[in-house]
Design an enzyme around this catalytic site. Structure first.
Site, PDB file in Angstrom:
ATOM      1  N   HIS A 187       0.832  -1.209   0.000  1.00 22.90           N
ATOM      2  CA  HIS A 187       0.000   0.000   0.000  1.00 22.90           C
ATOM      3  C   HIS A 187       0.865   1.257   0.000  1.00 22.90           C
ATOM      4  CE1 HIS A 187      -2.684  -2.875   2.528  1.00 22.90           C
ATOM      5  NE2 HIS A 187      -2.717  -3.180   1.255  1.00 22.90           N
ATOM      6  N   CYS A 229      -2.642  -1.527 -18.959  1.00 21.37           N
ATOM      7  CA  CYS A 229      -2.429  -0.739 -17.743  1.00 21.37           C
ATOM      8  C   CYS A 229      -1.398  -1.443 -16.881  1.00 21.37           C
ATOM      9  CB  CYS A 229      -3.754  -0.616 -16.985  1.00 21.37           C
ATOM     10  SG  CYS A 229      -3.576   0.060 -15.338  1.00 21.37           S
TER      11      CYS A 229
END
Length: 733
Positions: free
Chosen positions: A347, A660
């Site tokens: 994260h 992506c």
């Protein structure tokens, strides 16, 4: 130990006193000369000429074992103990009993303290404990550079010399800045205390403050009764009141240690246990205890955590690890981040990329070497860190920064130009986002929209599920900031490494291939419905594009798509404003979806190839595993051929397709993807300029010819052929 004198003089006095007090013939101190070498620096009882001459590797002999394991070794018959190594220059062959304890600080071994006797005897627990106390004080003194002097004692002084470490690239970019430690080290000027009672009072005052902090965390509004977060904090509170933990600290104080050193002694023992722990749950609990020790040390030293307002200019955050919410608290006031741990999919990496902050991961020992205020050079392009750099290193770094600034100036001039190749092929370049902080980059980068908006970050940085209204307001602000350009919202991609603090983690042997993303959404349909409703209300009559992550089968997409259509109809029935148009797409991140029935390609409105996950599943190589992730090249013939097949199939059905991921933001890889027929690429904002700069100088059709020739030649990768072709045209990348 508190007396004046040079480093050698102090050590000589220490070993003499210990030998006399413990009634042993020998006491010796071995200190680390470098990362893997121990040197005999002082002795009472061994041959004096062996001092500064006898060296051994960490792990070699009984002394080396103590340094390597971080645990005492107590034996009545040293020569018959496994691992014994005879050092003839020391004259130690006449001594049978051996007790060695590590000289360590915060779990890192700085040397070994040894006593030996000719008679066979095992040392008592009290003797072992007493020697550990002395070793702890020696460690504190070594950390302060007490034993560094002229001549043979001219060893590397801690925190004074340059330190270089090669880590892992987390986020590209380069910066020069000032170290800000997330958990500042506490250096204790006087490790010995004359008044144990006063130190006990200081300890219990700090413990009272610590318990108050933990109680305030438990009472916070975001912590719900019965939640996982509350369970963690309750464990935390139990540790803060644990009688055994406190008693071990008090024992150190009773033996003459300052309160801070007594806490550090227990913390070092905890870190040693952590290093050997295989059970993940128990290791996490020991991490909790380690964190409590850090908090207690700060309270004892009267040091508050570095406040954002006090950050120096060009602050570079140095930490063992950090959560996304904590990193966001620092925000754009940071010019770089260096972590001792962390992974490329964590994260913190996602947030650092969103904030465009250079980030280096897995920088070994950086938190031990760095001090607040140190100068640090962070090279996120190569994963390098230079702490307290020499002038020549700094000058070379400044040259690289100047070259990057010149290149960025050239990219800025292309901002409003299309990514149009010399052959006339046009490539659409879009940006990835996940925070409101990303959106200002939409205009400045020259992106033509947001190809991927990661909706899970809003969930990851909160302790409770964001309410429908909060989600809708955020999505509305995202679309406002996009100013009419297309934004593709990816529904929640949680699970695997993205564990929500309020979602009970699943015990899965391979979470990357487990219960995550669309699988979790279809099982927890209430969460998916709420998010879809929020997206529609946030759109407020504007066009809406939604895509589902980690789709592996046609039926998964069909079920998720129906949820969206049902919520669209429900919003209409409630009289709410519905999107002007609705696109429902999927991310192709598993090879299986490339072979889905034709009906899938006809039903989906668009397809986005999720390159990060697709590559790891295609090559069966975990992108979190540094041993294997770099072995597989994006320009591998098999992988490029597979991507070309996907592009051909979507073209047959008229399904728009984009790519992506990290590879889309690398100029050579981006050119190759376009050559294979993928004309829309989504990347981080900072990559758009370099990618556009290359595409505008080459012929995509010619690049395809070079790739096809390399594929037919039997080469494993087309990279050598592509790089040679670019070099022939005078293009350097």
């Amino acid at each position: 130990m508190a007396s004046k004198g040079g480093g050698q003089e102090r050590l000589d006095h220490i070993v003499t006193l210990i030998a006399e007090t413990m009634e042993t013939q020998v006491c010796s101190v071995y200190l680390r000369r470098d990362e893997r070498t121990l040197e005999l620096c002082a002795t009472e009882g061994l041959k004096a000429e062996a001092v500064h001459q006898t060296r051994l590797r960490v792990g070699q002999g009984l002394v080396g074992q103590v340094a390597d394991r971080g645990l005492p070794l107590n034996t009545a018959n040293a020569p018959k103990t496994p691992g014994f190594r005879y050092m003839p220059e020391t004259g130690e062959e006449v001594f049978s009993s051996f007790l060695g304890v590590p000289i360590q600080r915060l779990g890192e071994s700085l040397g070994v303290l040894v006593v030996q006797s000719s008679e066979e005897r095992a040392f008592s627990e009290d003797e072992v404990h007493g020697l550990e106390i002395i070793a702890m004080v020696i460690a504190e003194m070594a950390e302060l550079g007490t034993f560094v002097g002229d001549g043979p004692m001219a060893m590397a002084a801690p925190h004074r010399f340059p330190f270089f470490v090669r880590g892992v690239v987390g986020q590209e970019g380069v910066t020069e800045g000032t170290v800000v430690l997330h958990e500042p080290q506490i250096l204790v000027a006087n490790p010995v205390a004359d008044d144990p009672e006063a130190e006990r009072r200081r300890l219990h005052t700090a413990l009272h403050q610590l318990r108050g902090e933990v109680d305030r965390l438990m009472a916070a509004d975001g912590v719900e009764r019965g939640s996982e977060a509350l369970e963690v904090l309750e464990t935390y509170a139990m540790f803060a009141r644990d009688k055994g933990w406190i008693a071990r600290i008090e024992t150190g104080i009773d033996n003459g240690l300052a309160a801070e050193v007594a806490v550090e002694k227990e913390q070092s023992a905890t870190r040693t246990r952590m290093a050997k722990m295989t059970d993940a749950y128990l290791r996490d609990r020991l991490h909790d205890l380690d964190d409590l020790s850090n908090r207690l040390l700060r309270l004892l030293a009267g040091e508050a955590k570095t406040a954002q307002a006090e950050l120096p200019k060009n602050a570079v955050l140095v930490a063992r690890n950090i959560g996304p919410a904590e990193l966001l608290d620092y925000g754009k006031k940071l010019s770089g981040v260096v972590l001792e741990e962390g992974s490329v999919g964590s994260h913190a990496v996602i947030v650092a990329r969103a904030l465009a902050i250079p980030l280096v991961l897995q920088a070994a020992k950086i938190t031990r070497q760095a001090l607040n205020g140190d100068t640090i050079l962070v090279d996120g392009d190569e994963g390098l860190c230079h702490l307290r750099p020499e002038e020549t290193v700094r000058n070379a770094f400044h040259e690289k920064v100047a070259m990057r600034a010149e290149a960025q100036h050239a990219y800025a001039a292309l901002r409003d130009q299309p990514a149009l190749a010399t052959c006339g092929r046009r490539v659409t370049l879009m940006m990835n986002a996940g925070l409101m902080a990303d959106l200002p980059s939409l205009v400045g980068s020259g992106a033509e929209g947001v190809g991927l908006y990661r909706t899970e970050l809003q969930f990851l940085i909160r302790s409770t599920v964001p309410r429908r209204r909060a989600q809708a307001e955020l999505y509305g602000r995202v679309m406002d900031a996009a100013k009419g350009q297309r934004v593709v919202f990816r529904t929640l991609d949680i699970g695997s490494d993205k564990v929500l603090p309020y979602l009970k983690p699943q015990d899965e042997p391979n979470p990357a291939m487990g219960w995550r993303a669309i699988r979790l959404g279809l099982d927890r349909r209430g969460v998916m419905r709420m998010q879809v409703q929020s997206l529609m209300r946030g759109a407020n009559g504007r066009p809406l594009s939604v895509m589902f992550p980690m789709v592996a089968q046609f039926d998964e997409f069909r079920a998720a798509r129906q949820i969206v259509l049902d919520e669209y109809a429900r919003e209409q029935d409630l009289g709410h404003t519905v999107p002007e148009s609705l696109e429902i797409g999927a991310m192709l991140e598993t090879p299986s979806l490339a072979f889905a029935p034709d009906a899938f390609f006809e039903l989906t409105d668009f397809l986005s190839i999720g390159g990060n996950d697709l590559k790891q599943f295609f090559f069966a190589a975990d992108r979190e595993n540094e041993r294997v992730r770099r072995r597989y090249d994006t320009l591998n013939v098999s992988y490029l051929t597979f991507l070309g097949q996907i592009a051909d199939r979507t073209a047959t059905h008229g399904t728009p397709v984009s790519f992506c991921g990290e590879d889309a933001g690398r100029p050579v890889e981006a050119m190759a993807l376009a050559a294979m027929g993928i004309n829309t690429l989504s990347m981080r904002p900072a990559s758009i300029g370099p990618v556009k700069h290359l595409i505008r100088r080459v012929s995509i059709e010619e690049a395809r010819r070079v790739i096809d020739e390399a594929r037919c030649s039997g080469a494993q990768s087309v990279r050598p052929a592509v790089m040679a072709w670019l070099a022939d045209q005078g293009i350097t990348v």
